[in-house]
Write a protein that holds these residues in place. Structure first.
Motif, short mmCIF file in Angstrom:
data_model
loop_
_atom_site.label_atom_id
_atom_site.label_comp_id
_atom_site.label_asym_id
_atom_site.label_seq_id
_atom_site.Cartn_x
_atom_site.Cartn_y
_atom_site.Cartn_z
N THR A 68 0.84 -1.21 -0.26
CA THR A 68 -0.76 -0.14 0.17
C THR A 68 0.69 0.85 -0.43
OG1 THR A 68 -1.97 -1.08 1.34
CG2 THR A 68 -1.90 1.19 1.41
N LEU A 69 0.66 2.32 -1.12
CA LEU A 69 1.55 3.78 -1.00
C LEU A 69 0.28 4.67 -0.73
CD1 LEU A 69 3.67 5.17 -1.73
CD2 LEU A 69 2.87 5.61 -3.95
N GLY A 70 0.66 4.78 0.46
CA GLY A 70 -0.32 6.47 1.11
C GLY A 70 -1.47 5.74 1.94
N ALA A 71 -1.33 4.73 2.32
CA ALA A 71 -2.00 4.63 3.59
C ALA A 71 -2.93 5.42 4.84
CB ALA A 71 -1.97 3.18 4.60
N ASN A 72 -2.16 6.87 5.06
CA ASN A 72 -1.74 7.68 5.52
C ASN A 72 -2.91 9.02 4.86
OD1 ASN A 72 0.12 8.22 3.79
ND2 ASN A 72 0.61 10.21 4.65
N LEU A 96 12.51 -1.27 -2.80
CA LEU A 96 12.21 -0.15 -3.81
C LEU A 96 11.46 1.86 -3.57
CD1 LEU A 96 8.97 -1.50 -5.50
CD2 LEU A 96 10.21 -2.62 -3.48
N ALA A 97 11.61 2.32 -3.26
CA ALA A 97 10.97 3.66 -3.18
C ALA A 97 9.93 3.61 -4.07
CB ALA A 97 12.02 4.78 -4.15
N GLY A 98 8.85 4.31 -3.12
CA GLY A 98 7.70 4.29 -2.51
C GLY A 98 7.24 5.28 -4.48
N SER A 99 8.17 6.35 -5.28
CA SER A 99 7.78 6.49 -6.22
C SER A 99 8.09 5.67 -7.67
CB SER A 99 9.50 7.25 -6.31
OG SER A 99 10.51 6.95 -6.65
N ARG A 100 8.87 4.22 -7.11
CA ARG A 100 8.23 2.94 -8.65
C ARG A 100 7.28 2.85 -8.60
NH1 ARG A 100 13.56 -1.04 -8.16
NH2 ARG A 100 12.65 -1.04 -10.27
N VAL A 101 5.70 2.98 -7.65
CA VAL A 101 5.09 2.31 -7.70
C VAL A 101 4.47 3.67 -8.12
CG1 VAL A 101 5.79 -0.65 -6.96
CG2 VAL A 101 4.58 1.53 -5.90
N GLN A 111 1.38 13.61 0.73
CA GLN A 111 2.28 12.59 1.30
C GLN A 111 2.51 11.55 1.80
OE1 GLN A 111 5.53 14.74 3.70
NE2 GLN A 111 5.65 17.09 2.69
N LYS A 112 3.27 10.15 0.68
CA LYS A 112 2.60 8.73 1.25
C LYS A 112 3.35 8.08 1.66
CE LYS A 112 1.30 9.40 -3.10
NZ LYS A 112 0.95 10.87 -3.07
N ALA A 113 2.92 7.69 3.16
CA ALA A 113 3.95 6.39 3.48
C ALA A 113 3.62 5.02 2.16
CB ALA A 113 3.58 5.98 4.75
N PHE A 114 4.37 4.04 2.94
CA PHE A 114 4.97 3.03 1.98
C PHE A 114 4.68 2.04 2.76
CE2 PHE A 114 7.30 1.17 -1.90
CZ PHE A 114 6.16 0.69 -2.02
N LYS A 133 6.13 8.53 6.00
CA LYS A 133 5.63 9.80 4.28
C LYS A 133 6.69 10.66 4.09
CE LYS A 133 2.99 12.82 7.46
NZ LYS A 133 1.78 13.58 7.55
N THR A 134 7.21 10.55 2.95
CA THR A 134 8.02 11.76 3.06
C THR A 134 7.31 12.26 1.53
OG1 THR A 134 9.24 9.91 1.48
CG2 THR A 134 9.67 10.12 3.11
N ALA A 135 7.51 13.58 1.07
CA ALA A 135 8.00 14.11 -0.29
C ALA A 135 8.66 12.90 -1.51
CB ALA A 135 8.57 15.91 0.00
N PHE A 136 7.76 12.94 -1.89
CA PHE A 136 8.24 12.68 -3.18
C PHE A 136 8.03 10.76 -3.28
CE2 PHE A 136 9.52 16.36 -3.08
CZ PHE A 136 8.50 17.18 -5.10
N GLU A 137 8.41 9.89 -1.72
CA GLU A 137 7.73 8.86 -1.61
C GLU A 137 9.31 8.61 -2.15
OE1 GLU A 137 4.94 10.06 -4.08
OE2 GLU A 137 4.20 10.60 -2.24
N THR A 138 10.46 9.20 -1.45
CA THR A 138 11.46 8.39 -1.69
C THR A 138 12.00 7.95 -1.00
OG1 THR A 138 12.32 10.95 -0.70
CG2 THR A 138 12.18 10.97 -3.13
N ASN A 139 11.06 7.16 0.23
CA ASN A 139 12.09 6.37 0.75
C ASN A 139 12.31 4.98 0.89
OD1 ASN A 139 12.87 8.00 3.16
ND2 ASN A 139 11.10 8.57 4.44
N GLU A 140 12.80 4.17 1.01
CA GLU A 140 13.23 3.51 0.72
C GLU A 140 13.10 2.27 1.52
OE1 GLU A 140 17.24 2.34 -1.26
OE2 GLU A 140 16.16 2.25 -3.66
#
Length: 146
Positions: A68-72, A96-101, A111-114, A133-140
């Motif tokens: 899930t990307l963006g449950a928050n 993988l970072a959330g930005s890949r999906v 700002q979405k948690a992954f 959650k981060t801006a641009f979903e960059t956390n891996e």
């Protein structure tokens, strides 16, 4: 009259033109769907920047059960399961970072948690991991079975 003849030639010539791409195996233009020269990496894996599948380790291979990307942000649970599974299934470790999906973006402007859940083939236990959650979903996010 010369213009009409030239136009007729152009239309006729245009209908008979065929294009080919180097390395293509035929079929859909640009589609490379067959293995070439002993290369074991699929075209899809090459496009995604993945190498050949790793050897199976003691922990087994990943099978993604939910992602899930963006449950928050109020999105539906499991909204990116198939995308994460396509990237990670069969590997013993997958980062993988959330930005890949994140295409299409399930909650634009938020700002979405992954988070993900997966099983490992060696023991079948459900594992999970999440990143804030981060801006641009960059956390891996790291899924691993080793």
């Amino acid at each position: 009259m010369i213009f009409a003849v030239a136009l007729g030639f152009f239309v006729t010539a245009r209908q008979q033109v065929a294009f080919a791409q180097a390395g293509s195996t035929g079929g859909v233009i640009g589609k490379q769907d067959k293995e070439m020269s002993g290369d074991s990496t699929s075209p899809e894996s090459k496009r995604r920047g993945l190498g050949p599948r790793p050897r199976v380790t003691e922990g087994g291979r990943i099978t993604v059960t939910s992602a899930t990307l963006g449950a928050n942000c109020g999105v539906k649970r499991g909204n990116v399961t198939s995308k994460v599974a396509e990237i990670c299934n069969g590997h013993d470790v997958c980062q993988l970072a959330g930005s890949r999906v994140n295409d299409p973006d399930p909650a634009y402007g938020c700002q979405k948690a992954f988070a993900a859940e997966w099983k490992c083939s060696a023991d079948g236990k459900i594992r999970s991991a999440a990143v804030a959650k981060t801006a641009f979903e960059t956390n891996e996010l790291t899924l691993k079975c080793n």
